[in-house]
Motif scaffolding. Structure first.
Motif, PDB file in Angstrom:
ATOM      1  N   THR A  52      -5.208 -57.470 104.864  1.00  0.00           N
ATOM      2  CA  THR A  52      -6.384 -57.740 105.694  1.00  0.00           C
ATOM      3  C   THR A  52      -7.691 -57.403 104.992  1.00  0.00           C
ATOM      4  OG1 THR A  52      -6.323 -55.551 106.716  1.00  0.00           O
ATOM      5  CG2 THR A  52      -5.073 -57.330 107.812  1.00  0.00           C
ATOM      6  N   GLU A  86       1.178 -58.157 115.319  1.00  0.00           N
ATOM      7  CA  GLU A  86       0.172 -59.109 115.797  1.00  0.00           C
ATOM      8  C   GLU A  86      -0.432 -59.899 114.640  1.00  0.00           C
ATOM      9  OE1 GLU A  86      -2.429 -56.473 117.914  1.00  0.00           O
ATOM     10  OE2 GLU A  86      -1.037 -56.296 119.606  1.00  0.00           O
ATOM     11  N   TYR A  87      -0.683 -59.212 113.522  1.00  0.00           N
ATOM     12  CA  TYR A  87      -1.212 -59.889 112.341  1.00  0.00           C
ATOM     13  C   TYR A  87      -0.214 -60.938 111.844  1.00  0.00           C
ATOM     14  CZ  TYR A  87      -2.572 -60.687 107.503  1.00  0.00           C
ATOM     15  OH  TYR A  87      -2.915 -61.282 106.314  1.00  0.00           O
ATOM     16  N   TYR A  88       1.072 -60.554 111.727  1.00  0.00           N
ATOM     17  CA  TYR A  88       2.085 -61.494 111.255  1.00  0.00           C
ATOM     18  C   TYR A  88       2.271 -62.648 112.232  1.00  0.00           C
ATOM     19  CZ  TYR A  88       3.112 -58.129 107.612  1.00  0.00           C
ATOM     20  OH  TYR A  88       3.013 -57.271 106.544  1.00  0.00           O
ATOM     21  N   ALA A  89       2.139 -62.385 113.523  1.00  0.00           N
ATOM     22  CA  ALA A  89       2.227 -63.451 114.519  1.00  0.00           C
ATOM     23  C   ALA A  89       1.116 -64.478 114.297  1.00  0.00           C
ATOM     24  CB  ALA A  89       2.158 -62.871 115.934  1.00  0.00           C
ATOM     25  N   GLN A  90      -0.082 -64.014 114.000  1.00  0.00           N
ATOM     26  CA  GLN A  90      -1.193 -64.933 113.704  1.00  0.00           C
ATOM     27  C   GLN A  90      -0.893 -65.771 112.465  1.00  0.00           C
ATOM     28  OE1 GLN A  90      -4.682 -62.471 113.326  1.00  0.00           O
ATOM     29  NE2 GLN A  90      -4.789 -62.035 115.504  1.00  0.00           N
ATOM     30  N   GLN A  91      -0.304 -65.138 111.444  1.00  0.00           N
ATOM     31  CA  GLN A  91       0.040 -65.865 110.225  1.00  0.00           C
ATOM     32  C   GLN A  91       1.121 -66.909 110.509  1.00  0.00           C
ATOM     33  OE1 GLN A  91      -1.990 -65.349 107.568  1.00  0.00           O
ATOM     34  NE2 GLN A  91      -2.904 -63.975 109.062  1.00  0.00           N
ATOM     35  N   LEU A  93       1.674 -68.381 113.380  1.00  0.00           N
ATOM     36  CA  LEU A  93       1.029 -69.424 114.171  1.00  0.00           C
ATOM     37  C   LEU A  93       0.306 -70.420 113.262  1.00  0.00           C
ATOM     38  CD1 LEU A  93       0.326 -70.447 117.041  1.00  0.00           C
ATOM     39  CD2 LEU A  93      -1.692 -68.986 116.939  1.00  0.00           C
ATOM     40  N   LYS A  94      -0.413 -69.914 112.269  1.00  0.00           N
ATOM     41  CA  LYS A  94      -1.126 -70.775 111.315  1.00  0.00           C
ATOM     42  C   LYS A  94      -0.171 -71.688 110.556  1.00  0.00           C
ATOM     43  CE  LYS A  94      -4.924 -67.572 110.435  1.00  0.00           C
ATOM     44  NZ  LYS A  94      -5.538 -66.660 109.440  1.00  0.00           N
ATOM     45  N   VAL A  99       5.916 -67.564 116.697  1.00  0.00           N
ATOM     46  CA  VAL A  99       5.206 -66.286 116.624  1.00  0.00           C
ATOM     47  C   VAL A  99       6.044 -65.120 117.141  1.00  0.00           C
ATOM     48  CG1 VAL A  99       2.920 -67.325 116.721  1.00  0.00           C
ATOM     49  CG2 VAL A  99       4.033 -66.636 118.840  1.00  0.00           C
TER      50      VAL A  99
END
Length: 125
Positions: A52, A86-91, A93-94, A99
């Motif tokens: 991050t 949460e960070y990995y879920a965002q990745q 999703l991208k 997720v």
């Protein structure tokens, strides 16, 4: 400088630090101690591995606490923090991936994958 609001508690910085200036304590929470007085002539390895970009040059002296995430399927504690999941879920999703895999333990992921593959085994020639 350490931007604590960006830190997800993944501990990559501690694993990369050659001088043990970043310590990790794993109990009911992950506690990360940043001790810049232990820093020496390093190449800022902690900066390079931070996903991050929370660390810029030498980190500040600070202690951060992070709650662990728990598996959505079986309820076991994951080896990642909530912020990390949460960070990995965002990745994910991208990338167009599921997720929820960021919040499921490896054992439950394998069960999910094998149950899906079992449904299609009859189609194999």
């Amino acid at each position: 400088m350490l931007r604590s609001e960006l830190c997800i508690g993944c501990a990559a910085c501690a694993n990369a630090c050659p001088f043990d200036a970043i310590g990790i304590v794993d109990n009911n929470k992950r506690v990360i101690h940043f001790s810049p007085e232990k820093c020496s002539n390093c190449s800022f390895e902690c900066n390079d591995v931070c996903p991050t970009r929370a660390i810029e040059r030498r980190p500040d002296k600070i202690t951060l606490e992070f709650e662990y995430a728990f598996c959505l399927e079986c309820g076991r504690r994951l080896m990642r923090t909530k912020k990390e999941a949460e960070y990995y879920a965002q990745q994910l999703l991208k990338m167009g991936e599921k997720v929820e895999f960021a919040f499921i333990c490896d054992e439950c992921k394998m069960k999910k994958i094998s149950s899906v593959s079992d449904k299609y085994s009859g189609y194999l020639i």
